[in-house]
Design an enzyme around this catalytic site. Structure first.
Site, PDB file in Angstrom:
ATOM      1  N   LYS A 125      -7.361   1.859  12.713  1.00 12.60           N
ATOM      2  CA  LYS A 125      -7.365   2.412  11.350  1.00 12.60           C
ATOM      3  C   LYS A 125      -7.087   1.066  10.459  1.00 12.60           C
ATOM      4  CE  LYS A 125      -6.620   4.598   7.572  1.00 12.60           C
ATOM      5  NZ  LYS A 125      -6.191   3.490   6.688  1.00 12.60           N
TER       6      LYS A 125
ATOM      7  N   GLY B 225      -3.011   7.022   8.986  1.00  9.79           N
ATOM      8  CA  GLY B 225      -2.095   6.468   9.855  1.00  9.79           C
ATOM      9  C   GLY B 225      -0.921   6.989  10.670  1.00  9.79           C
TER      10      GLY B 225
ATOM     11  N   GLU C 236       4.781  -5.163  13.870  1.00  2.16           N
ATOM     12  CA  GLU C 236       4.969  -6.758  13.353  1.00  2.16           C
ATOM     13  C   GLU C 236       4.848  -6.725  11.812  1.00  2.16           C
ATOM     14  OE1 GLU C 236       4.536  -9.810  11.344  1.00  2.16           O
ATOM     15  OE2 GLU C 236       2.366  -9.546  11.674  1.00  2.16           O
TER      16      GLU C 236
ATOM     17  N   CYS D 175       2.752 -13.218   6.065  1.00  2.00           N
ATOM     18  CA  CYS D 175       3.953 -12.689   6.324  1.00  2.00           C
ATOM     19  C   CYS D 175       4.888 -13.690   6.808  1.00  2.00           C
ATOM     20  CB  CYS D 175       3.875 -11.447   7.055  1.00  2.00           C
ATOM     21  SG  CYS D 175       3.111 -11.777   9.028  1.00  2.00           S
TER      22      CYS D 175
ATOM     23  N   GLU E 270      10.121  -9.874   0.064  1.00  5.18           N
ATOM     24  CA  GLU E 270       8.958 -10.490   0.436  1.00  5.18           C
ATOM     25  C   GLU E 270       7.993  -9.934  -0.899  1.00  5.18           C
ATOM     26  OE1 GLU E 270       6.064 -10.471   4.272  1.00  5.18           O
ATOM     27  OE2 GLU E 270       6.428  -8.560   3.418  1.00  5.18           O
TER      28      GLU E 270
END
Length: 490
Positions: free
Chosen positions: A183, A221, A259, A293, A392
């Site tokens: 996906k 998902g 991750e 990332c 982030e």
């Protein structure tokens, strides 16, 4: 076969290219804001069919046991994709907004070539280990350990490096003998859908072994994570979504590989080339508009050399202008979407509200009337507790923080919910070694060393994830361990 955008408006389910039950959705070019084509709109029923196909392929075929066949199929896929690199490159630049120069490396060519590593590993891996004979409870017993595929893998991938992350999941999962339902992110459906087309038409990968369901519906998902027919979920994306995946997978107690995010520190020691290291850090955070990332987005420099470091970083960032990703010299392309640009600009306003200074950048480039561009931006005047130093941002934004020596630099680096990546620059190997040992992160670069490679494990500590991707460690995430004990024969 010549790949075209029109080829991407299909799902791959049970070996067949089919339309999405929900019709289609538009794909935008982030550099121009133009609609460049359509992708198949998968629905819950499409996902259900894909999961069912993957389950049947795993349970009723020899795919998981025929290591040589899997290796041949992976090499076949690599060859087929390499014959279409130019078409894939054009599509990747248009859909991802990735600078063309990156498609020669981690945005396309590198991940495709890495499929050969997984093929070699499938053939050369020790699938059985003999532990020899022991006498537990006085019974002479021969013990053997077998490594077997987990089963059906649900792979949920993001938009920033779609080929790299798609193949970092497909490669080891397939090499290990699993079947996969992929996906991809709704921002970059073509990169996955076109790979699905190649699998269906140019490889011997059996029906149901790989299924690709594109959709704008994020609930698909969650469906993958919740479905008891799925044995493992491999997710790359934000930490917040990763937590949701873990919760969704909890009821069926399936394995989860995550991750996730990062806010990595670039530590410069006082014996390093301060200007050179600071310029390197500034340049790296501008690559692909900072949408990585593992990029080092906190620059930690000696307090006594702070102004020197800021000046060097500012010169570098001021010299990098966002550009057309089709141009060979472009380093910093667009952000992926208007929503992502709004997010980055919100953090820039927050930095000023928190008392920081935007030394360079901070706005949209004046020479682009369209496209989701943001200027490379350097932030100073804050400490590590500021939100822009803790959260982030995922844009071309670098925060410079002062430290008072090696131990203080380690403390600041570790003062983060994340632990994905990092860098250390210095000339004394002993000091560098002590800093490396102290930083709680999964990947570290020393003096510009490159850690990205198919055979090198990648992953993070703390809220940066669970497990490792790439290398033997990443391959073994997709394996189960079975011990078989039988009476020892004379």
């Amino acid at each position: 076969m010549t790949l075209r955008p029109a080829d991407s408006s299909a799902l791959l389910v049970d070996g067949k290219l089919i339309p999405g039950s929900g019709g289609t959705f538009e794909v935008l070019n982030p550099a121009t804001e133009e609609v460049v084509g359509l992708a198949a709109q998968g629905t819950a029923s499409d996902m259900d069919a894909a999961i069912g196909a993957a389950r049947r392929a795993f349970d009723t075929t020899d795919w998981s046991r025929d290591h040589a066949f899997r290796a041949r199929c992976l090499r076949q896929l690599c060859d087929a994709l390499q014959s279409h690199l130019e078409e894939l490159r054009e599509i990747t630049i248009a859909e991802v907004g990735a600078p063309a120069l990156l498609t020669s490396g981690p945005q396309l060519e590198g991940p495709v070539a890495d499929l050969r590593y997984w093929a070699d590993l499938a053939e050369g891996y020790s699938w059985e280990t003999d532990l020899g004979t022991a006498t537990p409870m006085g019974i002479a017993t021969r013990r053997r350990v077998f490594k077997e595929a987990v089963g059906v893998v649900g792979a949920i991938t993001p938009w920033n490096f779609p080929h790299q992350i798609n193949f970092a999941k497909l490669g080891p999962a397939l090499a290990a003998g699993n079947t996969v339902v992929l996906k991809p992110a709704p921002d970059t459906p073509w990169c996955a859908a076109l790979v699905g087309k190649v699998i269906a038409e140019e490889t011997d990968i059996p029906p149901g072994v790989v299924n690709v369901v594109t959709s704008t519906d994020h609930r698909l998902g969650a469906q993958l994570a919740e479905d008891p027919r799925v044995d493992l979920v491999s997710f790359t994306g934000s930490t917040a979504t990763g937590k949701a995946v873990m919760r969704a997978a909890a009821d069926s107690l399936k394995r989860v590989f995550l991750e996730l995010g990062g806010k990595s520190a670039f530590i410069v020691l006082d014996d390093a080339d301060i200007a050179g290291a600071s310029s390197y850090a500034a340049f790296s955070v501008c690559m692909h508009a900072g949408q990585g990332c593992a990029l080092t987005t906190r620059l930690l420099v000696p307090r006594a050399r702070y102004d020197e470091a800021v000046a060097a970083a500012a010169r570098t960032m001021a010299g990098i202008r966002p550009g057309d990703p089709t141009e060979p010299g472009t380093v910093c392309g667009p952000l992926i979407s208007a929503r992502q640009r709004d997010r980055v600009e919100g953090y820039l306003r927050l930095a000023v509200e928190e008392g920081g200074t935007l030394v360079t950048g901070g706005g949209r480039p004046a020479d682009f009337g369209r496209g989701f561009f943001v200027e490379p931006t350097l932030i100073t005047g804050l400490d590590n507790s500021a939100r822009v130093a803790q959260e982030e941002i995922f844009g071309p934004v670098l925060v410079v923080l002062p430290h008072d020596g090696d131990d203080d630099a380690v403390r600041i680096a570790n003062e983060s919910p994340y632990g994905l990546s990092g860098a250390v620059w210095g000339t004394d190997p002993d000091r560098v070694g002590r800093v490396v040992a102290g930083v709680r992160t999964g990947t570290l670069s020393v003096n510009g060393g490159v850690w990205y490679s198919a055979d090198a494990p990648f992953g993070g500590y703390k809220q940066s994830g669970i497990g490792r991707e790439m290398g033997v460690a990443g391959f073994e995430e997709y394996l189960e361990t079975k011990l078989v004990a039988a009476p020892a024969t004379a």
